[in-house]
Design an enzyme around this catalytic site. Structure first.
Site, mmCIF file in Angstrom:
data_model
loop_
_atom_site.group_PDB
_atom_site.id
_atom_site.type_symbol
_atom_site.label_atom_id
_atom_site.label_comp_id
_atom_site.label_asym_id
_atom_site.label_seq_id
_atom_site.Cartn_x
_atom_site.Cartn_y
_atom_site.Cartn_z
ATOM 1 N N HIS A 33 0.837 -1.204 0.000
ATOM 2 C CA HIS A 33 0.000 0.000 0.000
ATOM 3 C C HIS A 33 0.873 1.257 0.000
ATOM 4 O O HIS A 33 1.556 1.539 0.971
ATOM 5 C CB HIS A 33 -0.869 -0.044 1.257
ATOM 6 C CG HIS A 33 -1.868 1.042 1.371
ATOM 7 N ND1 HIS A 33 -1.838 1.969 2.386
ATOM 8 C CD2 HIS A 33 -2.945 1.347 0.610
ATOM 9 C CE1 HIS A 33 -2.858 2.788 2.261
ATOM 10 N NE2 HIS A 33 -3.550 2.447 1.187
ATOM 11 N N GLU A 45 1.113 -0.710 -4.853
ATOM 12 C CA GLU A 45 -0.169 0.012 -4.916
ATOM 13 C C GLU A 45 0.084 1.510 -5.046
ATOM 14 O O GLU A 45 1.044 2.040 -4.455
ATOM 15 C CB GLU A 45 -0.969 -0.265 -3.640
ATOM 16 C CG GLU A 45 -2.433 0.139 -3.741
ATOM 17 C CD GLU A 45 -2.804 1.496 -3.184
ATOM 18 O OE1 GLU A 45 -3.967 1.914 -3.332
ATOM 19 O OE2 GLU A 45 -1.929 2.159 -2.583
ATOM 20 N N ASP A 92 -2.020 5.575 -5.787
ATOM 21 C CA ASP A 92 -3.191 6.415 -6.035
ATOM 22 C C ASP A 92 -2.801 7.370 -7.152
ATOM 23 O O ASP A 92 -1.853 8.150 -7.019
ATOM 24 C CB ASP A 92 -3.541 7.195 -4.766
ATOM 25 C CG ASP A 92 -3.701 6.263 -3.582
ATOM 26 O OD1 ASP A 92 -4.674 5.510 -3.554
ATOM 27 O OD2 ASP A 92 -2.805 6.287 -2.701
ATOM 28 N N HIS A 103 -1.519 10.130 -2.599
ATOM 29 C CA HIS A 103 -2.802 9.753 -2.013
ATOM 30 C C HIS A 103 -3.730 10.933 -1.779
ATOM 31 O O HIS A 103 -4.876 10.935 -2.200
ATOM 32 C CB HIS A 103 -2.606 9.005 -0.686
ATOM 33 C CG HIS A 103 -3.919 8.676 -0.047
ATOM 34 N ND1 HIS A 103 -4.531 9.487 0.888
ATOM 35 C CD2 HIS A 103 -4.775 7.643 -0.252
ATOM 36 C CE1 HIS A 103 -5.687 8.963 1.242
ATOM 37 N NE2 HIS A 103 -5.863 7.846 0.561
HETATM 38 O O1 G3P Z 1 -6.703 1.348 -2.523
HETATM 39 C C1 G3P Z 1 -6.996 0.598 -1.393
HETATM 40 C C2 G3P Z 1 -6.849 1.504 -0.276
HETATM 41 O O2 G3P Z 1 -5.661 2.174 -0.563
HETATM 42 C C3 G3P Z 1 -7.982 2.450 -0.223
HETATM 43 O O3 G3P Z 1 -7.760 3.421 0.680
HETATM 44 O O4 G3P Z 1 -7.536 5.794 1.020
HETATM 45 O O5 G3P Z 1 -5.539 4.330 1.221
HETATM 46 O O6 G3P Z 1 -6.499 4.830 -0.997
HETATM 47 P P1 G3P Z 1 -6.775 4.640 0.452
HETATM 48 CA CA CA Z 2 -5.337 3.516 -2.603
#
Ligand code: G3P
Ligand code: CA
Length: 373
Positions: A46, A73, A75, A88
Site C-alpha cells: 500500500h 499500490e 493512487d 494519495h
Molecule cells: O486502494 C486501497 C486503499 O488504498 C484504499 O484506501 O484511502 O488508502 O487509498 P486509500
Molecule cells: Ca489507494
C-alpha cells in the site's frame, strides 16, 4: 459455486499451475485468482512499503519490490500539464513542503501544479518528523513519482518483478484519466503479458501484472471500457457514494471517542445493500472487491468491518475475489484470512510476507541500505 468457472476446471487449473493456496477452503478462489494471473493470497504494498519509508516515493516502492511484494499500490492523479503521478491526498500539505515552497498555493489541489513544480517538492521529510524512530537522512528531499517512474521501479529488479495495483483517485476531478492511463500502460507495454515471459511468469510479467481499482462505480465502468481485459477491483466502504449505512449518525453526533470506534460500529444498511454493491461491481466488470476492515488496535486506517465471513462468501458466490485494505498486524492478517479474504493491502509488506511464510531475501534495513537509503 462461482458462476463463471466450473469447479472441476478450476481445480485442474490449480493443480497445473502449482499456485500457492492459503487454505483448502479457498481452493476455488485460489484457482480463480491464478486464472487472472493474480497470486493467492496477494501481498499488495500500500503506497509501497510505506511503514518503513515515505509513502509513494522511490524508497517505499523499491523496498516493497525487493522485499517480494506481489503488487505496488498507488493512487493516481494528473498534474496541471497532464502527467500521471502517484499521491494519495488531494492536497500536498501532509506529505510535502508545499507550504514552504508555494505558500500562496499551499491549499491548492496537487493537480493544480505542473510536474516541474511537483518535482521541486520534498516528499520525504514529513516522514522523518512523523516517525522519528524510522527516520533516515536519505529520505530528505525524496520527490513525488510519475507513473512512468514507478513502472521503471517495478521492472528494475530481475529477481523479482511485482505488478502494479493502480487506483483512479478522485476520478471525477480528472475527466479522461482512465483513457490517459490506458495510453500510458499501452505505451509501456503493460496491457499485455511481457514479451518473452516464461510459462510461469513473475506477477509483473503475466496477465495479472496490472490490477485497476477505484471507489467510483463510474470510473470502474470507464476503466472497463478502456481496458476490458485488465482485472479490476471495486473498492468498498460504508458512506457517501458507496454502501448506504444502517445509521446516518455523524461522527460528531455519535459520542464515540475516535473515528476508528465510530467506523467500527458502521454497518451496511442491510444484507441486500451489501449484495447490491457486489452486483454493481460485477456488472461494471470487476473481478473482485476491495472492502475496508476494522482493525484490532484501531488507528486512522480502521473503518467498517466489510470482511465478515458472510460478506466474503457472498462475494465468492458471485465468482469474485476479496482484497481487503489496509492491514499491518499479524492479528489482523489472521482474522482476515480466517474470514476468507484473497489478498491484503498492507503498509508492512515485510510482515505480511513473513506471515505468509514468504520471507524477504534480506531485512528491511539491509534492503534500504542496498538501495541507497
Ligand atoms: O486502494 C486501497 C486503499 O488504498 C484504499 O484506501 O484511502 O488508502 O487509498 P486509500
Ligand atoms: Ca489507494
Amino acid at each position: 459455486m462461482p458462476d463463471t468457472f466450473g469447479k472441476s476446471a478450476l481445480l485442474l487449473i490449480l493443480a497445473m499451475s502449482g499456485v500457492q493456496t492459503a487454505s483448502a477452503v479457498n481452493t476455488i478462489e485460489a484457482a480463480q485468482a491464478n486464472a487472472h494471473g493474480i497470486p493467492h493470497p496477494a501481498v499488495i504494498a500500500h503506497r509501497g512499503a510505506s511503514f518503513d519509508a515515505p509513502e509513494s516515493t522511490a524508497a517505499a516502492y523499491t523496498l516493497a519490490r525487493d522485499l517480494g511484494a506481489d503488487y505496488l499500490e498507488m493512487d493516481l492523479q494528473r498534474s496541471k500539464d497532464g502527467v500521471l503521478f502517484a499521491l494519495h491526498d488531494n492536497s500536498l500539505l501532509r506529505t510535502t513542503d508545499v507550504a514552504k515552497k508555494f505558500p500562496e498555493r499551499k491549499d491548492s489541489p496537487a493537480s493544480a501544479f505542473t510536474l516541474a513544480e511537483l518535482k521541486t517538492l520534498d516528499a520525504g521529510s514529513w516522514f522523518n518528523q512523523s516517525y522519528p524512530t524510522r527516520a533516515r537522512q536519505s529520505y530528505v528531499g525524496l520527490p513525488i513519482l510519475t507513473l512512468d517512474e514507478i513502472i521503471d521501479i517495478a521492472q528494475g529488479n530481475p529477481q523479482h518483478k511485482p505488478g502494479l495495483y493502480i487506483e483512479t483517485k478522485e476520478p471525477k476531478q480528472f475527466p479522461g484519466i482512465e483513457h490517459d492511463l490506458k495510453n500510458k500502460l499501452n505505451e509501456r507495454g503493460w496491457l499485455e503479458p511481457a514479451t518473452g515471459a516464461k510459462a510461469e511468469p513473475q506477477v509483473g510479467q503475466g496477465k495479472g501484472r496490472v490490477i485497476l481499482q477505484t471507489f467510483e462505480k463510474s470510473s470502474l465502468g470507464l476503466l472497463q471500457k478502456e481496458m476490458p481485459d485488465t482485472p479490476k477491483i471495486l473498492l468498498l466502504w460504508v458512506g457517501e457514494d458507496s454502501i448506504t449505512p444502517k445509521t446516518t449518525l455523524s461522527f460528531a453526533d455519535s459520542g464515540e471517542k475516535d473515528k476508528a470506534a465510530y467506523y467500527a460500529k458502521q454497518q451496511p444498511k442491510d444484507q441486500a445493500e451489501f449484495i447490491r454493491w457486489l452486483d454493481i461491481a460485477k456488472t461494471n466488470g470487476a473481478i473482485g472487491t476491495g472492502p475496508s476492515a476494522a482493525l484490532t488496535h484501531g488507528g486512522d486506517q480502521s473503518y467498517a468491518d466489510l470482511i465478515q465471513p458472510w460478506m466474503n462468501k457472498a462475494t465468492h458466490d458471485k465468482g469474485m475475489l476479496v482484497h481487503v485494505y489496509t492491514l499491518d498486524e499479524p492479528v489482523d492478517f489472521k482474522k482476515a484470512m480466517a474470514a476468507g479474504v484473497d489478498g491484503i493491502f498492507t503498509n508492512r509488506a515485510s510482515e505480511l510476507l513473513k506471515y505468509f511464510q514468504r520471507p524477504a531475501p534480506q531485512t528491511v534495513n539491509q534492503l534500504l541500505e542496498k538501495n541507497g537509503y
